[in-house]
Design a protein around this motif. Structure first.
Motif, short mmCIF file in Angstrom:
data_model
loop_
_atom_site.label_atom_id
_atom_site.label_comp_id
_atom_site.label_asym_id
_atom_site.label_seq_id
_atom_site.Cartn_x
_atom_site.Cartn_y
_atom_site.Cartn_z
N ASP A 1 43.08 40.74 42.61
CA ASP A 1 42.38 39.51 41.44
C ASP A 1 41.31 39.28 42.08
N HIS A 2 41.24 38.89 43.37
CA HIS A 2 39.81 38.45 44.18
C HIS A 2 38.64 39.31 43.54
N TYR A 3 38.94 40.49 43.94
CA TYR A 3 37.69 41.52 43.61
C TYR A 3 37.50 41.65 42.41
N GLY A 4 38.62 41.59 41.29
CA GLY A 4 38.06 41.34 40.04
C GLY A 4 37.23 40.26 39.70
N THR A 5 37.45 39.18 40.05
CA THR A 5 36.77 37.94 39.89
C THR A 5 35.43 38.34 40.44
N LEU A 6 35.15 38.84 41.59
CA LEU A 6 33.94 39.00 42.14
C LEU A 6 33.06 39.98 41.53
N CYS A 7 33.66 40.90 40.97
CA CYS A 7 33.01 41.93 40.12
C CYS A 7 32.50 41.50 38.67
N GLY A 8 32.95 40.31 38.48
CA GLY A 8 32.51 39.69 36.96
C GLY A 8 33.56 39.84 35.96
#
Length: 146
Positions: free
Chosen positions: A135-142
């Protein structure tokens, strides 16, 4: 109900054409193909006492029966639990000793069940960490959290 009777045999198949399940016999190579275990592993199981007595043909070839296949299915489930081979052998010994060992068998299986429940809890915790990171990386990747 015995260990053998408590295992699911609905997925077992046979190359025997006799139609009589009591007379079905399988060679070691057929059992290896049906179970995914190697012939070496099957021989080892027999040697260490994990397999009950396997019948032999008049020429000495192992002839496994339906009960042997059911037992191997059960042993496979025990392997998936992470039960130690020594404990599996002990369980097999208890089965061979007869009905008076039901309590000891239950105790052994309950200990294994406790270990499985603990492992499931550990895996659920690890899954939660992975989900958080995803979820964290999903948010960081837009994107949006899953």
């Amino acid at each position: 109900m015995s260990v053998i009777e408590s295992t699911d045999t609905s997925t077992s198949t046979s190359t025997s054409t006799s139609g009589d399940p009591a007379r079905e016999r399988f060679t070691i190579s057929e059992v290896a193909a049906l179970t995914g275990l190697s012939a070496h592993t099957l021989r080892w199981y027999e040697r260490i006492g994990l397999m009950p007595h396997v019948d032999r043909s008049h020429t000495g070839q192992r002839r496994f029966g339906r009960r042997d296949l059911d037992w191997l299915c059960f042993v496979g489930k025990l392997r998936l639990t992470g039960m130690a081979v020594a404990d599996m052998v002990r369980y097999a010994e208890l089965v061979r000793e007869g009905a008076h060992t039901h309590e000891a068998r239950r105790t052994l299986l309950e200990g294994t069940r406790d270990d499985v429940v603990a492992r499931i809890a550990e895996l659920q915790d690890a899954l939660a960490v992975l989900d958080h990171k995803i979820d964290h990386y999903g948010t960081l990747c837009g994107g949006t959290p899953s």
